[in-house]
Design a protein around this motif. Structure first.
Motif, PDB file in Angstrom:
ATOM      1  N   SER A 128       0.894  -1.245   0.054  1.00 21.52           N
ATOM      2  CA  SER A 128      -0.048  -0.067  -0.012  1.00 21.52           C
ATOM      3  C   SER A 128       0.905   1.149  -0.028  1.00 21.52           C
ATOM      4  N   ASP A 129       2.096   1.146   0.457  1.00 25.69           N
ATOM      5  CA  ASP A 129       3.194   2.415   0.396  1.00 25.69           C
ATOM      6  C   ASP A 129       3.425   2.783  -0.968  1.00 25.69           C
ATOM      7  N   ALA A 130       3.568   1.787  -1.875  1.00 27.35           N
ATOM      8  CA  ALA A 130       4.254   1.879  -3.112  1.00 27.35           C
ATOM      9  C   ALA A 130       3.808   3.024  -3.988  1.00 27.35           C
ATOM     10  N   GLN A 131       2.375   3.446  -4.247  1.00 25.84           N
ATOM     11  CA  GLN A 131       1.768   4.113  -5.249  1.00 25.84           C
ATOM     12  C   GLN A 131       2.285   5.524  -4.731  1.00 25.84           C
ATOM     13  N   ALA A 132       2.236   5.808  -3.378  1.00 24.74           N
ATOM     14  CA  ALA A 132       2.391   7.096  -2.885  1.00 24.74           C
ATOM     15  C   ALA A 132       3.802   7.595  -2.816  1.00 24.74           C
ATOM     16  N   LEU A 133       4.614   6.581  -2.654  1.00 29.06           N
ATOM     17  CA  LEU A 133       6.035   6.698  -2.751  1.00 29.06           C
ATOM     18  C   LEU A 133       6.608   6.983  -4.313  1.00 29.06           C
ATOM     19  N   VAL A 134       5.885   6.441  -5.195  1.00 31.26           N
ATOM     20  CA  VAL A 134       6.140   6.796  -6.616  1.00 31.26           C
ATOM     21  C   VAL A 134       5.623   7.924  -7.068  1.00 31.26           C
ATOM     22  N   GLU A 135       4.627   8.267  -6.580  1.00 31.98           N
ATOM     23  CA  GLU A 135       3.937   9.474  -6.966  1.00 31.98           C
ATOM     24  C   GLU A 135       4.790  10.691  -6.468  1.00 31.98           C
ATOM     25  N   ASN A 136       5.314  10.466  -5.205  1.00 37.00           N
ATOM     26  CA  ASN A 136       6.507  11.635  -4.501  1.00 37.00           C
ATOM     27  C   ASN A 136       7.394  11.778  -5.355  1.00 37.00           C
ATOM     28  N   PHE A 137       8.030  10.646  -5.735  1.00 39.57           N
ATOM     29  CA  PHE A 137       9.378  10.500  -6.432  1.00 39.57           C
ATOM     30  C   PHE A 137       9.075  11.449  -7.791  1.00 39.57           C
ATOM     31  N   HIS A 138       8.014  11.314  -8.566  1.00 37.12           N
ATOM     32  CA  HIS A 138       7.834  11.929  -9.636  1.00 37.12           C
ATOM     33  C   HIS A 138       7.223  13.465  -9.495  1.00 37.12           C
ATOM     34  N   SER A 139       6.837  13.885  -8.404  1.00 37.08           N
ATOM     35  CA  SER A 139       5.948  15.111  -8.061  1.00 37.08           C
ATOM     36  C   SER A 139       6.665  16.257  -8.941  1.00 37.08           C
ATOM     37  N   GLY A 140       7.889  16.526  -8.403  1.00 34.19           N
ATOM     38  CA  GLY A 140       8.727  17.572  -8.658  1.00 34.19           C
ATOM     39  C   GLY A 140       8.210  19.138  -7.766  1.00 34.19           C
ATOM     40  N   THR A 141       7.362  18.791  -7.242  1.00 34.42           N
ATOM     41  CA  THR A 141       6.931  19.931  -6.040  1.00 34.42           C
ATOM     42  C   THR A 141       7.024  19.685  -4.863  1.00 34.42           C
ATOM     43  N   LYS A 142       6.823  18.199  -4.305  1.00 28.01           N
ATOM     44  CA  LYS A 142       6.597  17.961  -2.869  1.00 28.01           C
ATOM     45  C   LYS A 142       8.150  17.624  -2.358  1.00 28.01           C
ATOM     46  N   ALA A 143       8.376  17.775  -1.200  1.00 32.78           N
ATOM     47  CA  ALA A 143       9.623  17.305  -0.728  1.00 32.78           C
ATOM     48  C   ALA A 143       9.786  16.003  -0.770  1.00 32.78           C
ATOM     49  N   LEU A 144      10.871  15.609  -1.477  1.00 32.98           N
ATOM     50  CA  LEU A 144      11.249  14.058  -1.683  1.00 32.98           C
ATOM     51  C   LEU A 144      11.251  13.091  -0.632  1.00 32.98           C
ATOM     52  N   SER A 145      10.691  12.081  -0.382  1.00 32.58           N
ATOM     53  CA  SER A 145      10.707  11.258   0.386  1.00 32.58           C
ATOM     54  C   SER A 145      12.008  10.718   1.076  1.00 32.58           C
ATOM     55  N   MET A 146      12.119  10.312   1.944  1.00 34.91           N
ATOM     56  CA  MET A 146      13.289   9.606   2.623  1.00 34.91           C
ATOM     57  C   MET A 146      13.860   8.405   1.786  1.00 34.91           C
ATOM     58  N   ALA A 147      12.693   7.453   1.419  1.00 27.44           N
ATOM     59  CA  ALA A 147      12.975   6.632   0.581  1.00 27.44           C
ATOM     60  C   ALA A 147      13.603   7.085  -0.914  1.00 27.44           C
ATOM     61  N   GLY A 148      13.250   8.289  -1.095  1.00 24.38           N
ATOM     62  CA  GLY A 148      13.579   8.597  -2.596  1.00 24.38           C
ATOM     63  C   GLY A 148      15.083   9.136  -2.366  1.00 24.38           C
ATOM     64  N   GLN A 149      15.465   9.713  -1.264  1.00 19.43           N
ATOM     65  CA  GLN A 149      16.799  10.073  -1.057  1.00 19.43           C
ATOM     66  C   GLN A 149      17.845   9.012  -0.669  1.00 19.43           C
ATOM     67  N   VAL A 150      17.247   8.163  -0.047  1.00 21.05           N
ATOM     68  CA  VAL A 150      18.101   6.958  -0.042  1.00 21.05           C
ATOM     69  C   VAL A 150      18.303   6.085  -1.574  1.00 21.05           C
ATOM     70  N   PHE A 151      17.281   6.213  -2.296  1.00 27.94           N
ATOM     71  CA  PHE A 151      17.523   5.643  -3.447  1.00 27.94           C
ATOM     72  C   PHE A 151      18.654   6.303  -4.314  1.00 27.94           C
ATOM     73  N   TRP A 152      18.464   7.795  -4.433  1.00 32.35           N
ATOM     74  CA  TRP A 152      19.446   8.550  -4.982  1.00 32.35           C
ATOM     75  C   TRP A 152      20.860   8.772  -4.453  1.00 32.35           C
ATOM     76  N   GLN A 153      21.065   8.322  -2.989  1.00 32.53           N
ATOM     77  CA  GLN A 153      22.143   8.406  -2.596  1.00 32.53           C
ATOM     78  C   GLN A 153      22.910   7.236  -3.084  1.00 32.53           C
ATOM     79  N   ALA A 154      22.193   5.853  -3.157  1.00 38.31           N
ATOM     80  CA  ALA A 154      22.821   4.657  -3.793  1.00 38.31           C
ATOM     81  C   ALA A 154      23.228   5.017  -5.203  1.00 38.31           C
ATOM     82  N   GLU A 155      22.164   5.675  -5.936  1.00 35.85           N
ATOM     83  CA  GLU A 155      22.613   5.847  -7.444  1.00 35.85           C
ATOM     84  C   GLU A 155      23.704   6.825  -7.591  1.00 35.85           C
TER      85      GLU A 155
END
Length: 362
Positions: A128-155
């Motif tokens: 149930s968490d996934a859709q909101a996390l992906v929408e946040n990842f692509h929003s471009g306006t909302k503060a990036l989630s911690m999951a998104g930041q962890v992903f980019w740090q690894a990238e």
């Protein structure tokens, strides 16, 4: 090469815009290539007829997965060993796409608007968490989630921007990307932002993010099982969260908690291992899917270097691009499941601990 580094900066400014469109950050890190506008005309054939997927999606999926399994078993034949390097990624792609078909017909051409249904696929494949996390990842306006930041740090590490995992903040990398972009003429910036090049990099990065969420969710479920906790354990801070929201006047409750908290607690080294594809076959399958829709990376990079002014442009509107990125994330999550199933029937080649991904620019 400098052109490619500049275009990579554009992927950095989507999900990270509040910090400094997923598009610019990922392309900055990915060192990607200019995709061809025409998608592959061959595409991927449905394992079952369209009527089967519409009228009996569960049965159609079961039959498609059985056929996929039979092909994996057949690939173990020593006579087919020379074909396995090419065929294994194809089987992973078809297995992943079959897992999406009960929810939506996968995209076959980048100029045809994709359909809704990726959110339901993400919920089934990840939670149930996934859709909101992906929408946040692509929003471009909302503060990036911690999951998104962890992903980019690894990238940053996987794409060789950092020598060690976690050596620099994601915000710092985003600032560097912003400077790279702003140093270019406005016309060039506008061309890149609407290009098929950026569309391809968005797709690849979103698929990798979906794979990351699925792999993290599986690991969370396994750890809960080992601890004797229910897989879908209710959030332990719902009551406190409501009190904080009431006290601060905030009424919107975040739609993702457990998975994001789990991912954000990982060390940089752990997150690298979760973000990177577990097998070489899965890594190639992700690129194969992007090739089918956008064109081969090396060809696209050469086209960019030759004449940036002639870069092919995306024809989809903003909403259709959002849906395509959502589908990419769902594909990445489905790819993780297809990879895990394939490993039961075929000896896949696992990536090495700490290894980085390859690209034409490396």
């Amino acid at each position: 090469q400098q052109q490619a580094w500049t275009t990579c900066a554009f992927v950095m400014l989507g999900s990270l815009r509040p910090l400094l469109s997923i598009g610019a950050f990922g392309l900055f890190l990915h060192k990607g290539a200019l995709p061809q506008r025409r998608a592959s005309r061959q595409g991927l054939r449905l394992a079952c007829s369209e009527n089967e997927w519409r009228d009996d999606p569960e049965g159609a999926l079961a039959r498609a997965l059985e056929r996929n399994k039979a092909e994996w078993i057949a690939l173990r034949d020593p006579n087919y060993e020379s074909l396995s390097e090419l065929r294994a990624p194809e089987l992973l792609v078809s297995g992943a796409l079959d897992r999406l078909r009960p929810h939506l017909p996968p995209a076959e051409h980048i100029d045809i608007p994709p359909l809704h249904g990726s959110g339901a696929a993400l919920e089934q494949l990840v939670g149930s968490d996934a859709q909101a996390l992906v929408e946040n990842f692509h929003s471009g306006t909302k503060a990036l989630s911690m999951a998104g930041q962890v992903f980019w740090q690894a990238e940053l590490y996987l794409r060789s921007m950092h020598q060690e995992a976690g050596q620099e903040s994601v915000q710092g990398a985003a600032e560097d990307a912003k400077q790279q972009i702003e140093a270019k003429p406005a016309a060039f910036q506008a061309t890149i932002r609407n290009s098929v090049l950026l569309g391809r990099q968005n797709f690849v990065t979103s698929a990798r993010f979906g794979y990351f969420l699925a792999r993290g969710a599986q690991r969370l479920a396994l750890e809960r099982k080992l601890k004797g906790e229910p897989e879908n354990k209710p959030s332990d801070d719902n009551f406190l969260s409501r009190l904080v929201q009431q006290a601060s006047g905030v009424t919107e409750k975040r739609q993702y908690n457990a998975l994001e908290r789990y991912l954000s607690d990982m060390s940089p080294e752990e997150s690298v291992e979760i973000v990177r594809a577990a097998t070489n076959e899965a890594a190639r399958a992700l690129e194969l899917r992007a090739d089918q829709l956008f064109g081969k990376e090396q060809d696209l990079l050469e086209a960019l270097d030759h004449d940036p002014d002639q870069m092919a442009q995306m024809q989809l509107g903003p909403e259709s691009r959002r849906l395509l990125n959502m589908e990419a994330a769902a594909f990445g999550a489905a790819l993780f499941e297809a990879e895990a199933t394939a490993a039961l029937n075929f000896e896949l080649t696992y990536t090495s601990y700490g290894s980085r991904q390859e690209s034409p620019m490396r």
